[in-house]
Design a protein around this motif. Structure first.
Motif, PDB file in Angstrom:
ATOM      1  N   SER A   6       0.811  -1.218   0.000  1.00  0.00           N
ATOM      2  CA  SER A   6       0.000   0.000   0.000  1.00  0.00           C
ATOM      3  C   SER A   6       0.841   1.262   0.000  1.00  0.00           C
ATOM      4  N   THR A   7       2.137   1.157   0.344  1.00  0.00           N
ATOM      5  CA  THR A   7       2.998   2.345   0.413  1.00  0.00           C
ATOM      6  C   THR A   7       4.093   2.333  -0.646  1.00  0.00           C
ATOM      7  N   LEU A   8       4.137   1.279  -1.446  1.00  0.00           N
ATOM      8  CA  LEU A   8       5.160   1.139  -2.484  1.00  0.00           C
ATOM      9  C   LEU A   8       4.492   0.812  -3.806  1.00  0.00           C
ATOM     10  N   ARG A   9       5.075   1.312  -4.893  1.00  0.00           N
ATOM     11  CA  ARG A   9       4.679   0.870  -6.224  1.00  0.00           C
ATOM     12  C   ARG A   9       5.795  -0.007  -6.781  1.00  0.00           C
ATOM     13  N   TYR A  10       5.415  -1.066  -7.462  1.00  0.00           N
ATOM     14  CA  TYR A  10       6.397  -2.020  -7.956  1.00  0.00           C
ATOM     15  C   TYR A  10       6.139  -2.302  -9.429  1.00  0.00           C
ATOM     16  N   GLU A  11       7.197  -2.175 -10.244  1.00  0.00           N
ATOM     17  CA  GLU A  11       7.139  -2.530 -11.657  1.00  0.00           C
ATOM     18  C   GLU A  11       8.351  -3.391 -11.987  1.00  0.00           C
ATOM     19  N   GLU A  12       8.180  -4.258 -12.961  1.00  0.00           N
ATOM     20  CA  GLU A  12       9.276  -5.161 -13.328  1.00  0.00           C
ATOM     21  C   GLU A  12       9.286  -5.342 -14.832  1.00  0.00           C
ATOM     22  N   SER A  13      10.455  -5.174 -15.435  1.00  0.00           N
ATOM     23  CA  SER A  13      10.576  -5.334 -16.874  1.00  0.00           C
ATOM     24  C   SER A  13      12.027  -5.644 -17.225  1.00  0.00           C
ATOM     25  N   ASP A  14      12.219  -6.673 -18.039  1.00  0.00           N
ATOM     26  CA  ASP A  14      13.553  -7.017 -18.559  1.00  0.00           C
ATOM     27  C   ASP A  14      14.597  -7.121 -17.452  1.00  0.00           C
ATOM     28  N   HIS A  15      14.273  -7.838 -16.398  1.00  0.00           N
ATOM     29  CA  HIS A  15      15.170  -8.123 -15.279  1.00  0.00           C
ATOM     30  C   HIS A  15      15.445  -6.911 -14.383  1.00  0.00           C
ATOM     31  N   VAL A  16      14.705  -5.819 -14.584  1.00  0.00           N
ATOM     32  CA  VAL A  16      14.880  -4.623 -13.758  1.00  0.00           C
ATOM     33  C   VAL A  16      13.588  -4.349 -12.993  1.00  0.00           C
ATOM     34  N   ALA A  17      13.692  -4.228 -11.667  1.00  0.00           N
ATOM     35  CA  ALA A  17      12.556  -3.866 -10.830  1.00  0.00           C
ATOM     36  C   ALA A  17      12.652  -2.388 -10.477  1.00  0.00           C
ATOM     37  N   THR A  18      11.546  -1.671 -10.590  1.00  0.00           N
ATOM     38  CA  THR A  18      11.485  -0.274 -10.179  1.00  0.00           C
ATOM     39  C   THR A  18      10.582  -0.178  -8.950  1.00  0.00           C
ATOM     40  N   VAL A  19      11.164   0.283  -7.855  1.00  0.00           N
ATOM     41  CA  VAL A  19      10.445   0.416  -6.581  1.00  0.00           C
ATOM     42  C   VAL A  19      10.254   1.902  -6.309  1.00  0.00           C
ATOM     43  N   THR A  20       9.011   2.315  -6.121  1.00  0.00           N
ATOM     44  CA  THR A  20       8.705   3.723  -5.886  1.00  0.00           C
ATOM     45  C   THR A  20       8.111   3.896  -4.497  1.00  0.00           C
ATOM     46  N   LEU A  21       8.757   4.707  -3.669  1.00  0.00           N
ATOM     47  CA  LEU A  21       8.191   5.073  -2.373  1.00  0.00           C
ATOM     48  C   LEU A  21       6.965   5.938  -2.664  1.00  0.00           C
ATOM     49  N   ASP A  22       5.794   5.512  -2.212  1.00  0.00           N
ATOM     50  CA  ASP A  22       4.555   6.101  -2.711  1.00  0.00           C
ATOM     51  C   ASP A  22       3.713   6.723  -1.592  1.00  0.00           C
ATOM     52  N   ARG A  23       4.279   7.752  -0.954  1.00  0.00           N
ATOM     53  CA  ARG A  23       3.520   8.554   0.005  1.00  0.00           C
ATOM     54  C   ARG A  23       3.817  10.040  -0.292  1.00  0.00           C
ATOM     55  N   PRO A  24       3.524  10.481  -1.514  1.00  0.00           N
ATOM     56  CA  PRO A  24       3.922  11.840  -1.906  1.00  0.00           C
ATOM     57  C   PRO A  24       3.276  12.933  -1.062  1.00  0.00           C
ATOM     58  N   GLU A  25       2.143  12.633  -0.440  1.00  0.00           N
ATOM     59  CA  GLU A  25       1.471  13.649   0.374  1.00  0.00           C
ATOM     60  C   GLU A  25       2.278  14.030   1.606  1.00  0.00           C
ATOM     61  N   VAL A  26       3.233  13.165   1.999  1.00  0.00           N
ATOM     62  CA  VAL A  26       4.126  13.472   3.126  1.00  0.00           C
ATOM     63  C   VAL A  26       5.584  13.391   2.670  1.00  0.00           C
ATOM     64  N   HIS A  27       5.822  13.751   1.411  1.00  0.00           N
ATOM     65  CA  HIS A  27       7.175  13.751   0.825  1.00  0.00           C
ATOM     66  C   HIS A  27       7.834  12.372   0.910  1.00  0.00           C
ATOM     67  N   ASN A  28       7.008  11.323   0.778  1.00  0.00           N
ATOM     68  CA  ASN A  28       7.502   9.942   0.784  1.00  0.00           C
ATOM     69  C   ASN A  28       8.234   9.571   2.071  1.00  0.00           C
ATOM     70  N   ALA A  29       7.865  10.222   3.165  1.00  0.00           N
ATOM     71  CA  ALA A  29       8.372   9.807   4.478  1.00  0.00           C
ATOM     72  C   ALA A  29       7.869   8.399   4.775  1.00  0.00           C
ATOM     73  N   PHE A  30       8.683   7.618   5.459  1.00  0.00           N
ATOM     74  CA  PHE A  30       8.266   6.247   5.736  1.00  0.00           C
ATOM     75  C   PHE A  30       7.535   6.160   7.077  1.00  0.00           C
ATOM     76  N   ASP A  31       6.382   5.520   7.033  1.00  0.00           N
ATOM     77  CA  ASP A  31       5.655   5.209   8.249  1.00  0.00           C
ATOM     78  C   ASP A  31       5.922   3.756   8.604  1.00  0.00           C
ATOM     79  N   LEU A  32       5.247   3.249   9.622  1.00  0.00           N
ATOM     80  CA  LEU A  32       5.498   1.888  10.074  1.00  0.00           C
ATOM     81  C   LEU A  32       5.145   0.865   8.999  1.00  0.00           C
ATOM     82  N   ARG A  33       4.056   1.141   8.242  1.00  0.00           N
ATOM     83  CA  ARG A  33       3.672   0.219   7.182  1.00  0.00           C
ATOM     84  C   ARG A  33       4.743   0.169   6.087  1.00  0.00           C
TER      85      ARG A  33
END
Length: 275
Positions: A6-33
């Protein structure tokens, strides 16, 4: 790889995974989740042989990550699995830090290349992540700073992480000036914290370009090389040389060596770009 984060976006293509920290409303600060999801993701990626390289970035163009979202701490009971930081038990000798949960190597034992694509602010606890990536590509509007001391907090883990990537004087100045100064992407590039600076709209393309190159090479050789560099960083030089003998044996895959020799004998040379 199937994900239900719920807090990360994940994409995968041609052996490359793209991980996006997805809490832009709080500048992608990390919460416990997010902390829990990052730890799970790093461990999943460790087991997924289809993924050879990881790109780590943040949603939006205002921030890569601004560290711990302290506003969420009041919602969890200290010392439980819902509160994965702080003292565990009755003495301060058992202490969980955010780095135990979100840092790819410390929490996930992940020894695949991780490239950070930094868009906007990267500060405070973001250095748990940036301290354990292989290299950093930054948008030209990116900034780096650590506000801990300005708010009466010691910057300890973050400072130690940055000392692995920056000259001593630069670490001291950034950590001790707190929120009063920010390091530009250009200055970060000058001192070696950042390896490439590109216009914001070109950031992910730049990261994907180099990720594709790395992913095209034999994974065993790549991962053994990666571990050799980190061993040399973490150990004394003579100790690292002893480990190197094992890494050479493990990292030289006979099939990949034969393919490389055949390519060399054919006279074919790899196209290259000047950086």
């Amino acid at each position: 790889m199937e994900t239900d984060f719920s807090t990360l976006r994940y994409e995968e293509s041609d052996h490359v995974a793209t991980v996006t920290l997805d809490r832009p409303e709080v500048h992608n600060a990390f919460d416990l989740r997010m902390m829990q999801e990052l730890r799970e993701l790093w461990r999943r990626l460790r087991e997924d042989d289809k993924v050879r390289v990881v790109i780590l970035t943040g949603a939006g163009d205002r921030a890569f990550c601004t560290g711990l979202d302290r506003g969420t701490l009041d919602t969890a009971e200290p010392g439980t699995d819902d509160q994965p930081i702080g003292i565990r038990g009755g003495t301060p000798l058992h202490f969980d830090d955010p780095g135990d949960w979100i840092s790819p190597k410390t929490s996930g034992d992940l020894w695949k290349p991780v490239i950070a694509a930094v868009n906007g602010m990267a500060c405070g606890g973001a250095f748990y992540l940036l301290g354990q990536v292989e290299f950093i590509i930054a948008a030209d509007h990116a900034t780096f700073f650590d506000p801990h001391t300005s708010f009466g907090m010691a910057s300890v883990f973050e400072s130690m992480a940055m000392l692995q990537r920056m000259p001593l004087g630069e670490v001291m100045r950034m950590q001790l000036t707190g929120a009063h100064e920010r390091l530009s992407a250009q200055r970060a590039h000058q001192i070696g914290l950042v390896q490439e600076v590109v216009p914001g709209p070109e950031l992910l393309d730049a990261a994907r370009r180099v990720a594709a190159v790395i992913a095209s090479q034999p994974p065993l050789a790549v991962q053994a090389t990666l571990r050799a560099v980190w061993y040399a960083q973490d150990l004394g030089y003579r100790q690292a040389l002893e480990v190197a003998k094992t890494l050479v044996t493990l990292g030289d895959d006979p099939a990949a060596l034969a393919e490389g020799q055949a390519a060399f004998n054919s006279g074919t040379r790899t196209p290259w770009r000047l950086r």
